[in-house]
Design a protein around this motif. Structure first.
Motif, PDB file in Angstrom:
ATOM      1  N   GLN A 181      43.034   2.642 -30.129  1.00  0.00           N
ATOM      2  CA  GLN A 181      42.318   3.736 -29.478  1.00  0.00           C
ATOM      3  C   GLN A 181      42.514   3.722 -27.967  1.00  0.00           C
ATOM      4  N   ASP A 182      42.674   2.539 -27.414  1.00  0.00           N
ATOM      5  CA  ASP A 182      42.934   2.445 -25.984  1.00  0.00           C
ATOM      6  C   ASP A 182      44.287   3.084 -25.638  1.00  0.00           C
ATOM      7  N   LYS A 183      45.249   2.929 -26.542  1.00  0.00           N
ATOM      8  CA  LYS A 183      46.589   3.489 -26.299  1.00  0.00           C
ATOM      9  C   LYS A 183      46.617   5.007 -26.435  1.00  0.00           C
ATOM     10  N   VAL A 184      45.829   5.552 -27.354  1.00  0.00           N
ATOM     11  CA  VAL A 184      45.856   7.013 -27.565  1.00  0.00           C
ATOM     12  C   VAL A 184      44.848   7.746 -26.685  1.00  0.00           C
ATOM     13  N   LYS A 185      44.029   6.970 -25.968  1.00  0.00           N
ATOM     14  CA  LYS A 185      43.038   7.593 -25.097  1.00  0.00           C
ATOM     15  C   LYS A 185      43.746   8.466 -24.047  1.00  0.00           C
ATOM     16  N   GLY A 186      43.270   9.662 -23.882  1.00  0.00           N
ATOM     17  CA  GLY A 186      43.875  10.568 -22.911  1.00  0.00           C
ATOM     18  C   GLY A 186      44.960  11.450 -23.500  1.00  0.00           C
ATOM     19  N   GLN A 187      45.394  11.138 -24.724  1.00  0.00           N
ATOM     20  CA  GLN A 187      46.387  11.974 -25.394  1.00  0.00           C
ATOM     21  C   GLN A 187      45.697  13.193 -26.012  1.00  0.00           C
ATOM     22  N   THR A 188      46.415  14.295 -26.077  1.00  0.00           N
ATOM     23  CA  THR A 188      45.845  15.493 -26.712  1.00  0.00           C
ATOM     24  C   THR A 188      45.714  15.261 -28.216  1.00  0.00           C
ATOM     25  N   PRO A 189      44.506  15.363 -28.759  1.00  0.00           N
ATOM     26  CA  PRO A 189      44.341  15.138 -30.210  1.00  0.00           C
ATOM     27  C   PRO A 189      45.160  16.138 -31.016  1.00  0.00           C
ATOM     28  N   LYS A 190      45.781  15.663 -32.089  1.00  0.00           N
ATOM     29  CA  LYS A 190      46.564  16.521 -32.979  1.00  0.00           C
ATOM     30  C   LYS A 190      45.715  16.860 -34.204  1.00  0.00           C
ATOM     31  N   SER A 191      45.752  18.138 -34.610  1.00  0.00           N
ATOM     32  CA  SER A 191      44.998  18.537 -35.795  1.00  0.00           C
ATOM     33  C   SER A 191      45.759  18.122 -37.054  1.00  0.00           C
ATOM     34  N   VAL A 192      45.010  17.632 -38.026  1.00  0.00           N
ATOM     35  CA  VAL A 192      45.601  17.056 -39.240  1.00  0.00           C
ATOM     36  C   VAL A 192      44.881  17.590 -40.468  1.00  0.00           C
ATOM     37  N   PHE A 193      45.653  17.869 -41.513  1.00  0.00           N
ATOM     38  CA  PHE A 193      45.068  18.151 -42.826  1.00  0.00           C
ATOM     39  C   PHE A 193      45.625  17.124 -43.789  1.00  0.00           C
ATOM     40  N   TYR A 194      44.729  16.426 -44.502  1.00  0.00           N
ATOM     41  CA  TYR A 194      45.163  15.398 -45.443  1.00  0.00           C
ATOM     42  C   TYR A 194      45.057  15.928 -46.877  1.00  0.00           C
ATOM     43  N   VAL A 195      46.185  15.939 -47.558  1.00  0.00           N
ATOM     44  CA  VAL A 195      46.220  16.406 -48.947  1.00  0.00           C
ATOM     45  C   VAL A 195      45.936  15.233 -49.877  1.00  0.00           C
ATOM     46  N   VAL A 196      44.759  15.243 -50.470  1.00  0.00           N
ATOM     47  CA  VAL A 196      44.419  14.221 -51.470  1.00  0.00           C
ATOM     48  C   VAL A 196      45.042  14.586 -52.811  1.00  0.00           C
ATOM     49  N   TRP A 197      44.997  15.890 -53.140  1.00  0.00           N
ATOM     50  CA  TRP A 197      45.532  16.382 -54.416  1.00  0.00           C
ATOM     51  C   TRP A 197      46.017  17.818 -54.188  1.00  0.00           C
ATOM     52  N   THR A 198      47.125  18.153 -54.833  1.00  0.00           N
ATOM     53  CA  THR A 198      47.736  19.462 -54.569  1.00  0.00           C
ATOM     54  C   THR A 198      47.173  20.596 -55.416  1.00  0.00           C
ATOM     55  N   ASP A 199      46.765  20.316 -56.651  1.00  0.00           N
ATOM     56  CA  ASP A 199      46.324  21.393 -57.540  1.00  0.00           C
ATOM     57  C   ASP A 199      45.205  20.893 -58.471  1.00  0.00           C
ATOM     58  N   PRO A 200      43.970  21.275 -58.210  1.00  0.00           N
ATOM     59  CA  PRO A 200      43.546  22.138 -57.111  1.00  0.00           C
ATOM     60  C   PRO A 200      43.629  21.406 -55.772  1.00  0.00           C
ATOM     61  N   LEU A 201      43.838  22.170 -54.712  1.00  0.00           N
ATOM     62  CA  LEU A 201      43.957  21.587 -53.382  1.00  0.00           C
ATOM     63  C   LEU A 201      42.663  20.857 -53.028  1.00  0.00           C
ATOM     64  N   THR A 202      42.809  19.560 -52.792  1.00  0.00           N
ATOM     65  CA  THR A 202      41.650  18.712 -52.513  1.00  0.00           C
ATOM     66  C   THR A 202      41.929  17.898 -51.263  1.00  0.00           C
ATOM     67  N   THR A 203      40.893  17.720 -50.450  1.00  0.00           N
ATOM     68  CA  THR A 203      41.070  17.014 -49.187  1.00  0.00           C
ATOM     69  C   THR A 203      39.905  16.062 -48.930  1.00  0.00           C
ATOM     70  N   ALA A 204      39.977  15.362 -47.797  1.00  0.00           N
ATOM     71  CA  ALA A 204      38.927  14.423 -47.394  1.00  0.00           C
ATOM     72  C   ALA A 204      38.170  15.013 -46.213  1.00  0.00           C
ATOM     73  N   GLY A 205      36.903  15.349 -46.425  1.00  0.00           N
ATOM     74  CA  GLY A 205      36.101  15.950 -45.370  1.00  0.00           C
ATOM     75  C   GLY A 205      35.258  14.933 -44.637  1.00  0.00           C
ATOM     76  N   SER A 206      34.221  15.430 -43.964  1.00  0.00           N
ATOM     77  CA  SER A 206      33.314  14.536 -43.247  1.00  0.00           C
ATOM     78  C   SER A 206      32.625  13.604 -44.246  1.00  0.00           C
ATOM     79  N   GLY A 207      32.296  12.404 -43.784  1.00  0.00           N
ATOM     80  CA  GLY A 207      31.643  11.439 -44.662  1.00  0.00           C
ATOM     81  C   GLY A 207      32.602  10.596 -45.464  1.00  0.00           C
ATOM     82  N   THR A 208      33.919  10.791 -45.273  1.00  0.00           N
ATOM     83  CA  THR A 208      34.918   9.959 -45.956  1.00  0.00           C
ATOM     84  C   THR A 208      35.589   9.050 -44.936  1.00  0.00           C
TER      85      THR A 208
END
Length: 311
Positions: A181-208
């Motif tokens: 985290q010290d190394k990435v501090k100050g870097q522009t955060p990149k938006s990410v979508f994590y595919v847990v499962w493709t069909d049905p499309l499932t992802t990891a939300g808050s609380g995971t």
């Protein structure tokens, strides 16, 4: 002759008298102390209070994450049963298998004669009740979010008699995370979508813990607006248009590749796919199991998002 005899008798009596005077009394027998109370009272990750009569010598683990922690804290020699999904570390391949994560075999668990069973997530609720009816102690130790991974390690360290090693593992993890985290501090955060499962499309939300891994690696999770492991609409994903698409090879029954996303009518219109910013985790287990190797997942994702500062 008589004088000599008297002299010898006198010496003999004198020696006997001296010996009696110098002989020490026998030491009193030690008082037997009562055995120390070896009971362990803990509160598991579901808030259940569990009392173990002693530090367990035989442990059955019902999840790969629990098993990895047991070995990490130095309790691997106590593991007498694991699920068929448990494959890390290498030594675990020789441990008796007691069924799958979703369907552990009650009879095989009994046969392993455990002092305690470490349970997985809520999917094993019914099994926990069945084991307790058989007077087999069960402790729920599998983390459901990032911070509780540290609690899980501490708990398993305590109940296995390896508190100090557990503290060392947690400290090592936190130190490495702080370094990243010290190394990435100050870097522009990149938006990410994590595919847990493709069909049905499932992802990891808050609380995971995957949500927290993405954030710790210097990213933002576009699916943080939904809770836990959730189905996600393709329309919403296209509107989010994340910078990066992350996935594992095991996001479908057939397995997926980067080409799968390029050819998919759903994913091919995302900028992340058009610009080849699709990344498949090198090992799905490091990000899907709540254990010490989660730090590897943070570092791996940080290298993908911020390769200019993390080599």
């Amino acid at each position: 002759m008589r004088k000599i005899l008297v002299f010898i008798l006198t010496l003999a009596l004198l020696f006997a008298f001296t010996a009696c005077q110098t002989q020490q009394p026998a030491a009193p027998a030690p008082i037997e102390q009562p055995a120390a109370d070896t009971k362990i009272e803990i509160t598991d990750l579901k808030g259940r209070k569990v009392t173990l009569v002693k530090i367990p010598e035989r442990i059955v683990s019902l999840s790969p994450g629990n098993t990895e922690i047991l070995y990490a804290v130095g309790a691997g020699d106590k593991v007498v049963g694991v699920t068929s999904f448990d494959d890390y570390p290498a030594e675990v391949k020789d441990v008796e298998k007691i069924g799958t994560f979703e369907g552990p075999n009650l009879e095989l668990i009994q046969k392993a004669d455990p002092d305690v069973v470490l349970a997985g997530g809520y999917i094993q609720e019914d099994l926990i009740a069945s084991l307790e009816q058989l007077n087999i102690p069960v402790v729920s130790t599998e983390a459901t979010d990032f911070n509780s991974i540290f609690d899980s390690i501490a708990l398993i360290g305590k109940l296995s008699g390896n508190d100090q090693k557990a503290e060392e593992v947690v400290k090592g993890m936190k130190d490495k995370i702080a370094e990243i985290q010290d190394k990435v501090k100050g870097q522009t955060p990149k938006s990410v979508f994590y595919v847990v499962w493709t069909d049905p499309l499932t992802t990891a939300g808050s609380g995971t813990f995957i949500n927290d891994v993405i954030k710790a690696a210097g990213g933002t999770n576009t699916a943080e607006k939904v809770a836990y492991w959730a189905k996600y609409s393709t329309e919403e994903l296209i509107k989010d248009n994340p910078d990066y698409l992350l996935s594992s090879v095991f996001a479908s029954n057939e397995g997926v590749t980067a080409d799968f996303y390029k050819e998919s009518p759903i994913f091919k219109n995302l900028d992340s796919v058009k610009n080849s910013r699709v990344y498949l985790m090198s090992d799905d287990n490091v990000i899907s199991r709540p254990g010490p190797r989660i730090v590897q997942a943070i570092e791996e994702i940080a290298k993908v998002l911020h390769g200019d500062v993390i080599k």
